[in-house]
Write a protein that holds these residues in place. Sequence first.
Motif, mmCIF file in Angstrom:
data_model
loop_
_atom_site.group_PDB
_atom_site.id
_atom_site.type_symbol
_atom_site.label_atom_id
_atom_site.label_comp_id
_atom_site.label_asym_id
_atom_site.label_seq_id
_atom_site.Cartn_x
_atom_site.Cartn_y
_atom_site.Cartn_z
ATOM 1 N N LYS A 123 68.754 46.583 34.692
ATOM 2 C CA LYS A 123 68.994 47.986 34.364
ATOM 3 C C LYS A 123 68.122 48.872 35.268
ATOM 4 N N GLN A 124 68.332 50.180 35.208
ATOM 5 C CA GLN A 124 67.569 51.075 36.096
ATOM 6 C C GLN A 124 66.138 51.300 35.623
ATOM 7 N N ASN A 125 65.860 50.998 34.349
ATOM 8 C CA ASN A 125 64.478 51.062 33.839
ATOM 9 C C ASN A 125 64.176 49.766 33.093
ATOM 10 N N PRO A 126 64.064 48.677 33.828
ATOM 11 C CA PRO A 126 64.142 47.358 33.192
ATOM 12 C C PRO A 126 62.856 46.837 32.539
ATOM 13 N N LEU A 127 61.723 47.283 33.026
ATOM 14 C CA LEU A 127 60.468 46.606 32.685
ATOM 15 C C LEU A 127 59.960 46.999 31.297
ATOM 16 N N TYR A 128 59.666 46.007 30.441
ATOM 17 C CA TYR A 128 59.022 46.306 29.159
ATOM 18 C C TYR A 128 58.179 45.130 28.690
ATOM 19 N N GLU A 129 57.301 45.428 27.735
ATOM 20 C CA GLU A 129 56.412 44.395 27.207
ATOM 21 C C GLU A 129 56.697 44.177 25.730
ATOM 22 N N LYS A 130 56.670 42.901 25.294
ATOM 23 C CA LYS A 130 56.923 42.595 23.887
ATOM 24 C C LYS A 130 56.130 41.348 23.505
ATOM 25 N N ASN A 131 55.271 41.487 22.527
ATOM 26 C CA ASN A 131 54.481 40.364 21.992
ATOM 27 C C ASN A 131 53.806 39.533 23.086
ATOM 28 N N GLY A 132 53.259 40.208 24.037
ATOM 29 C CA GLY A 132 52.505 39.487 25.066
ATOM 30 C C GLY A 132 53.337 38.983 26.237
ATOM 31 N N MET A 136 62.399 41.876 31.598
ATOM 32 C CA MET A 136 63.225 42.866 32.267
ATOM 33 C C MET A 136 64.590 42.882 31.608
ATOM 34 N N ASP A 137 65.048 44.091 31.363
ATOM 35 C CA ASP A 137 66.287 44.329 30.652
ATOM 36 C C ASP A 137 67.457 44.216 31.633
ATOM 37 N N VAL A 222 50.178 43.249 29.548
ATOM 38 C CA VAL A 222 50.863 42.349 30.477
ATOM 39 C C VAL A 222 51.582 43.183 31.534
ATOM 40 N N ILE A 223 52.152 44.273 31.065
ATOM 41 C CA ILE A 223 52.961 45.119 31.948
ATOM 42 C C ILE A 223 52.113 45.702 33.080
ATOM 43 N N GLU A 224 50.833 46.002 32.764
ATOM 44 C CA GLU A 224 49.953 46.558 33.810
ATOM 45 C C GLU A 224 49.751 45.563 34.940
ATOM 46 N N ASN A 225 49.564 44.311 34.553
ATOM 47 C CA ASN A 225 49.410 43.250 35.548
ATOM 48 C C ASN A 225 50.692 43.111 36.377
ATOM 49 N N LEU A 226 51.812 43.194 35.680
ATOM 50 C CA LEU A 226 53.105 43.066 36.350
ATOM 51 C C LEU A 226 53.319 44.172 37.384
ATOM 52 N N LYS A 227 52.965 45.401 37.000
ATOM 53 C CA LYS A 227 53.140 46.533 37.912
ATOM 54 C C LYS A 227 52.314 46.322 39.180
ATOM 55 N N LYS A 228 51.123 45.721 38.979
ATOM 56 C CA LYS A 228 50.248 45.439 40.118
ATOM 57 C C LYS A 228 50.917 44.412 41.051
ATOM 58 N N ILE A 229 51.482 43.383 40.437
ATOM 59 C CA ILE A 229 52.139 42.330 41.235
ATOM 60 C C ILE A 229 53.348 42.896 41.987
ATOM 61 N N LEU A 230 54.116 43.751 41.307
ATOM 62 C CA LEU A 230 55.298 44.333 41.951
ATOM 63 C C LEU A 230 54.928 45.113 43.208
ATOM 64 N N LYS A 231 53.709 45.693 43.198
ATOM 65 C CA LYS A 231 53.253 46.441 44.388
ATOM 66 C C LYS A 231 53.174 45.528 45.607
ATOM 67 N N ASN A 232 52.885 44.224 45.376
ATOM 68 C CA ASN A 232 52.878 43.276 46.506
ATOM 69 C C ASN A 232 54.254 43.165 47.153
ATOM 70 N N TYR A 233 55.290 43.441 46.353
ATOM 71 C CA TYR A 233 56.649 43.443 46.894
ATOM 72 C C TYR A 233 57.044 44.856 47.341
ATOM 73 N N GLU A 234 56.063 45.763 47.379
ATOM 74 C CA GLU A 234 56.275 47.175 47.749
ATOM 75 C C GLU A 234 57.167 47.904 46.744
#
Length: 471
Positions: A123-132, A136-137, A222-234
């Motif tokens: 989806k266009q806003n896919p990223l979310y966190e749930k129970n740790g 992605m939606d 968890v999502i904060e860590n994920l956002k950081k990792i996504l930056k490696n993919y620009e």
Amino acid sequence: MTVKTNKIENKFEEITKVKNKWCLCDENNKKIIFNFCEGYKAFLSENKTERECCKYTISQAEKHGFKNLTEYIKKKTKLKCGDKIYAVNQNKSIILFVIGSEPFENGLNILGAHIDSPRLDLKQNPLYEKNGFCLMDTHYYGGIKHYQWLTMPLAMHGVVVKKDGTVININIGEKDNEPVFYISDLLPHLKKENGNQEILGEQLDIIVGNQTTKKDKESEIVIENLKKILKNYEIEEDDFISAEIEIVPSGKARDLGFDRSMIVGYGHDDRSCAYTSLKAILECEKPKRTAVCLLVDKEEIGSNGATGMKSRFFENVVAEIINLTGTYNELTLKRTLTNSYMISSDVTAGFDPSWASSYNIQTDAFLSSGLSFNKYTGHRGKSGANDASPEYIAKLRTILEKNKIFHQFTEMGKVDQGGGGTIAYILAEYGMNVIDAGIPLLSMHAPWEVASKLDIYHAYLFYKAFLKDMK
Ligand code: MN
Ligand code: MN
């Protein structure tokens, strides 16, 4: 890879009567078929989105001397017999032409396949966190059985377009050292309440992370860590708004069975027909009637949109091509389209012994019985079908006989069991003759579908013969 002509010694009557046609192949025939399918497997493994297929087609076309239509238009180059041209539509569909010696008004010989396949789109806003977990939606694309996409390694293919227009190509989950993604299912031990529950489309979200970086914060960790990792993919989280990312099965196409007669792969629908149609036009030299290969997007969701068959792109490109000969007018364009012959190269349902009651053994397609012609498709009393005329089919029979093509004339399942459609009816609106002819599959639209190598090879042989001999 060029393939030597496959000399078939059998009589045509045998070809039309024998069901499983491997027995009609000698060792040399088998070798040629298997060899051809190595190229196909590599293509299928490497190209899992319409964009990837389009890019592959451009590179193959240029290797075979095709030039971009825009170059012809810019330089006002006059067209001549034997010229090879391609036209790209938004990087998701492509048309190839080999100019014939006859005037356009006599009509074109057209092969049309689609290069989109069922999958899950982010989806266009896919990223979310749930129970740790970070997930992605997705929103599924095309007709899928939802449960089939659970508990298997998934890869992410697509593009992210940054605000400044930069395109970042995404391809994660295919190489051995790359991570994959996953949709979980309930364990059988806890099946009492939810064990037989239907899997809903909204449940098809992929797990993408489970690692926290802070111990004091209760949410969004968890999502904060994920956002950081996504930056490696620009990629910034907002960039998903202008992205087109497809979740597909991870892994390569493989031989199926001890005898290696079949291929398990993602996207046989309709890349088996797209690959064989492409091969056919790449090898087409100076035809009488202009040869065309259409590889289009969006078939799986109704052929709508700018890159689907219903868009004016094809008609506009034919107009541009005629214009390059200096003879363009509306009537010439209309005559060209009306007098054309088309093969809608799309897969069909192969008889499945494990689900025999849904099929009609007398009239349905069998794997390894050859290229499958469907006079009509449609649902419930042929509704929505392009019903090919017998006059056209009679002409095709001559080509089948002349070239000893392994083939079958079939339907798709028992009457009133369901149905399907292709791009056939859209081209038929011009008044041209159209018929469906494609490769029968097991488990069509599943993440991993099955096709027979023999059928793939004979599809290629027929498509090649059609471009050359149809008149
Ligand atoms: Mn299809
Ligand atoms: Mn399909």
